[in-house]
Write a protein that holds these residues in place. Sequence first.
Motif, PDB file in Angstrom:
ATOM      1  N   THR A 334       0.836  -1.207   0.000  1.00 59.87           N
ATOM      2  CA  THR A 334       0.000   0.000   0.000  1.00 59.87           C
ATOM      3  C   THR A 334       0.866   1.251   0.000  1.00 59.87           C
ATOM      4  N   ALA A 335       1.878   1.259   0.874  1.00 63.04           N
ATOM      5  CA  ALA A 335       2.764   2.421   0.967  1.00 63.04           C
ATOM      6  C   ALA A 335       3.542   2.629  -0.326  1.00 63.04           C
ATOM      7  N   GLY A 336       3.869   1.526  -1.009  1.00 66.07           N
ATOM      8  CA  GLY A 336       4.604   1.652  -2.268  1.00 66.07           C
ATOM      9  C   GLY A 336       3.819   2.361  -3.354  1.00 66.07           C
ATOM     10  N   CYS A 337       2.483   2.406  -3.221  1.00 66.26           N
ATOM     11  CA  CYS A 337       1.649   3.103  -4.202  1.00 66.26           C
ATOM     12  C   CYS A 337       1.736   4.625  -4.068  1.00 66.26           C
ATOM     13  N   LEU A 338       2.179   5.107  -2.891  1.00 69.65           N
ATOM     14  CA  LEU A 338       2.188   6.554  -2.644  1.00 69.65           C
ATOM     15  C   LEU A 338       3.089   7.286  -3.627  1.00 69.65           C
ATOM     16  N   ASP A 339       4.253   6.717  -3.895  1.00 70.80           N
ATOM     17  CA  ASP A 339       5.179   7.381  -4.815  1.00 70.80           C
ATOM     18  C   ASP A 339       4.594   7.449  -6.218  1.00 70.80           C
ATOM     19  N   SER A 340       3.922   6.363  -6.646  1.00 71.69           N
ATOM     20  CA  SER A 340       3.277   6.362  -7.958  1.00 71.69           C
ATOM     21  C   SER A 340       2.148   7.385  -8.018  1.00 71.69           C
ATOM     22  N   VAL A 341       1.363   7.480  -6.930  1.00 67.45           N
ATOM     23  CA  VAL A 341       0.277   8.466  -6.866  1.00 67.45           C
ATOM     24  C   VAL A 341       0.841   9.875  -6.972  1.00 67.45           C
ATOM     25  N   PHE A 342       1.949  10.129  -6.279  1.00 70.61           N
ATOM     26  CA  PHE A 342       2.558  11.462  -6.274  1.00 70.61           C
ATOM     27  C   PHE A 342       3.020  11.851  -7.677  1.00 70.61           C
ATOM     28  N   TRP A 343       3.755  10.954  -8.365  1.00 71.37           N
ATOM     29  CA  TRP A 343       4.257  11.276  -9.703  1.00 71.37           C
ATOM     30  C   TRP A 343       3.134  11.348 -10.724  1.00 71.37           C
ATOM     31  N   ALA A 344       2.110  10.493 -10.548  1.00 69.16           N
ATOM     32  CA  ALA A 344       0.968  10.558 -11.461  1.00 69.16           C
ATOM     33  C   ALA A 344       0.218  11.878 -11.310  1.00 69.16           C
ATOM     34  N   SER A 345       0.059  12.364 -10.062  1.00 74.67           N
ATOM     35  CA  SER A 345      -0.637  13.631  -9.846  1.00 74.67           C
ATOM     36  C   SER A 345       0.174  14.810 -10.378  1.00 74.67           C
ATOM     37  N   GLN A 377       0.314  20.778   3.156  1.00 80.61           N
ATOM     38  CA  GLN A 377       1.310  20.351   4.139  1.00 80.61           C
ATOM     39  C   GLN A 377       0.790  20.521   5.570  1.00 80.61           C
ATOM     40  N   CYS A 378       0.085  21.626   5.815  1.00 76.41           N
ATOM     41  CA  CYS A 378      -0.480  21.837   7.152  1.00 76.41           C
ATOM     42  C   CYS A 378      -1.541  20.789   7.479  1.00 76.41           C
ATOM     43  N   LEU A 379      -2.379  20.468   6.514  1.00 70.78           N
ATOM     44  CA  LEU A 379      -3.405  19.445   6.734  1.00 70.78           C
ATOM     45  C   LEU A 379      -2.784  18.067   6.946  1.00 70.78           C
ATOM     46  N   LEU A 380      -1.697  17.785   6.240  1.00 63.20           N
ATOM     47  CA  LEU A 380      -0.993  16.525   6.457  1.00 63.20           C
ATOM     48  C   LEU A 380      -0.438  16.438   7.880  1.00 63.20           C
ATOM     49  N   LEU A 381       0.018  17.571   8.405  1.00 59.49           N
ATOM     50  CA  LEU A 381       0.490  17.593   9.796  1.00 59.49           C
ATOM     51  C   LEU A 381      -0.658  17.369  10.772  1.00 59.49           C
ATOM     52  N   ILE A 382      -1.804  17.996  10.498  1.00 60.01           N
ATOM     53  CA  ILE A 382      -2.957  17.873  11.405  1.00 60.01           C
ATOM     54  C   ILE A 382      -3.484  16.436  11.401  1.00 60.01           C
ATOM     55  N   PHE A 383      -3.615  15.849  10.214  1.00 63.41           N
ATOM     56  CA  PHE A 383      -4.144  14.481  10.101  1.00 63.41           C
ATOM     57  C   PHE A 383      -3.001  13.487   9.894  1.00 63.41           C
ATOM     58  N   TYR A 384      -1.957  13.632  10.672  1.00 59.63           N
ATOM     59  CA  TYR A 384      -0.749  12.827  10.472  1.00 59.63           C
ATOM     60  C   TYR A 384      -0.971  11.338  10.721  1.00 59.63           C
ATOM     61  N   LEU A 390      -3.377  10.688   3.922  1.00 62.26           N
ATOM     62  CA  LEU A 390      -2.039  10.717   3.337  1.00 62.26           C
ATOM     63  C   LEU A 390      -2.111  10.510   1.833  1.00 62.26           C
ATOM     64  N   PHE A 391      -2.985   9.616   1.385  1.00 66.73           N
ATOM     65  CA  PHE A 391      -3.163   9.421  -0.062  1.00 66.73           C
ATOM     66  C   PHE A 391      -3.789  10.652  -0.708  1.00 66.73           C
ATOM     67  N   ILE A 392      -4.824  11.212  -0.055  1.00 67.85           N
ATOM     68  CA  ILE A 392      -5.476  12.409  -0.601  1.00 67.85           C
ATOM     69  C   ILE A 392      -4.492  13.577  -0.651  1.00 67.85           C
ATOM     70  N   GLY A 393      -3.778  13.784   0.455  1.00 67.01           N
ATOM     71  CA  GLY A 393      -2.812  14.878   0.521  1.00 67.01           C
ATOM     72  C   GLY A 393      -1.690  14.722  -0.484  1.00 67.01           C
ATOM     73  N   THR A 394      -1.219  13.490  -0.683  1.00 60.70           N
ATOM     74  CA  THR A 394      -0.166  13.233  -1.668  1.00 60.70           C
ATOM     75  C   THR A 394      -0.621  13.606  -3.074  1.00 60.70           C
ATOM     76  N   CYS A 395      -1.862  13.247  -3.381  1.00 64.34           N
ATOM     77  CA  CYS A 395      -2.420  13.560  -4.699  1.00 64.34           C
ATOM     78  C   CYS A 395      -2.555  15.069  -4.899  1.00 64.34           C
ATOM     79  N   VAL A 396      -3.107  15.775  -3.904  1.00 64.98           N
ATOM     80  CA  VAL A 396      -3.326  17.222  -4.026  1.00 64.98           C
ATOM     81  C   VAL A 396      -1.988  17.966  -4.031  1.00 64.98           C
ATOM     82  N   LEU A 397      -1.033  17.494  -3.225  1.00 66.32           N
ATOM     83  CA  LEU A 397       0.292  18.128  -3.203  1.00 66.32           C
ATOM     84  C   LEU A 397       0.946  18.047  -4.580  1.00 66.32           C
ATOM     85  N   GLY A 398       0.852  16.883  -5.215  1.00 67.16           N
ATOM     86  CA  GLY A 398       1.412  16.737  -6.558  1.00 67.16           C
ATOM     87  C   GLY A 398       0.759  17.671  -7.564  1.00 67.16           C
TER      88      GLY A 398
END
Length: 500
Positions: A334-345, A377-384, A390-398
Amino acid sequence: MKLPDERVWSLFKRHWQHTLTYWSVFFSFGLCIAFLGPTILDLRCQTQSTLQQITWVFFSQQFFLLVGSSLGGLFKKSLLSSLSALLFCTFVISLVFAAIPLCDHVVLLSVAMAIAGSSMGVIDTIANRQLVKLYQKDSATFLQALHFFIGLGALVSPLVADPFLSDDNCVLGTNLTANSSSSSWDLQHLRSSMAGQGAVPRHISQYPLHTEGVVITRVSYAFWIMALINLPVPAAVLALMFHERLLPCSSSSQPLLDKNSPSSKSHIMDSEEGHGSLFGCCHPAKVRGHPASFFLLHALGGAILFITDGIIGSYAGFVYTYAVSPPLLMGHKTAGCLDSVFWASITVGRLAFIYLSCKFTAPKLLTFSLVGVILVQCLLLIFYSSCEFLFIGTCVLGLCISSVFPSMLAFTEDILDYKGCATTVLVTCASTGEMMLQLLVGSVIHSQGSFFFLLCCTIASFIGFCLFLLFLYTQHVHTSLYTDLSENTEMKEKPKIEGS
């Protein structure tokens, strides 16, 4: 008066072959930048080296990418020299792909990655510079598309490599254990942790992978396929050189640009104070005659990209490490998908900003992007502690951070009237930030814990936005200085005209 969409389309039709060629070389750049993480463990087996030794190839690629970026401005005298450099570098990347399976020692692999990194750096500087020169005030849209092709290439290379990656330890030692499933899990876990762009995993010494024994890996086929996929890129550059009559076989004819474009001189030959190497930008002849704001804009623009590209590199490199650590404790798949989500976004974001850059100015896009990065980034800190966020934030950050580099480059060159060293300085600073910020964040994670990964990225995003506000103020001062200077010049020349 033409609408922005009509003007952009008209410009594209006029320069479509140049534009598509520069876009294609950035696809080559993307292919080369993303393959290392997924394949690094198979390359460890191929070179029969330890994980500590093999991670030096990351540094080799990143460092020489920085060197290539700073030296790319040397190819500035003519369109011929720029296209010749692109032809050479894109062909070298195919040769490196083909040669990697022959590198049976980590030193040889590091040398190959250094050559590839240098070529990538030269491509980065030249392609950005040539598009800016070609489209000038309309370059923002085409730069967004240019950087979309990095993301496209970065998505293709892992997909090509995946079918050929080893599912188990690819070096069979003499003392084999029956627990092959545990070995397979360790390999997948390590591969995911190294999948970030330039990522160097921490605590890798705890995984006892064999360095001697029978090597079982099919990753060579992946590199040969990528070499073939990349070959049309130098062919496209060669076709453009033939079209512009820049090859020896067509030297008897005048270059096509000279015939068709009234602004061909500015495209073929840079002015004396034009886009040079990073070191040439510091030449006294260039420094003389410009106000301090001129150089401050270079420095601030470079600092902003140092921060934002550093955030991209750090997030891609360490989001997996953060996800598998407390309190999230995600599964490695599951965690390995985060990098793919980030680059895709990031790729989707750059595609969307191609359209948005036609509708909105660069300052508005940059403000929206940098404020969006801070909020995410602030929301990622709040909902750490939330895996879902984390998946939603990764997508929006990208999506938010995707347009910062092309928008900042177009905006800075526009302010400086396309006569400085902005492209070389900004590309070099971005490459430096990508390398240095990863090292800094990695050291903080190693000493303080994975939570400080988010904290470092949040602090960096605030610093980047403050620098942007200072950049806007400096731009206002710089514009006022040049307006006053031009008005004074006109007043001095007016009597001469009247008396003549």
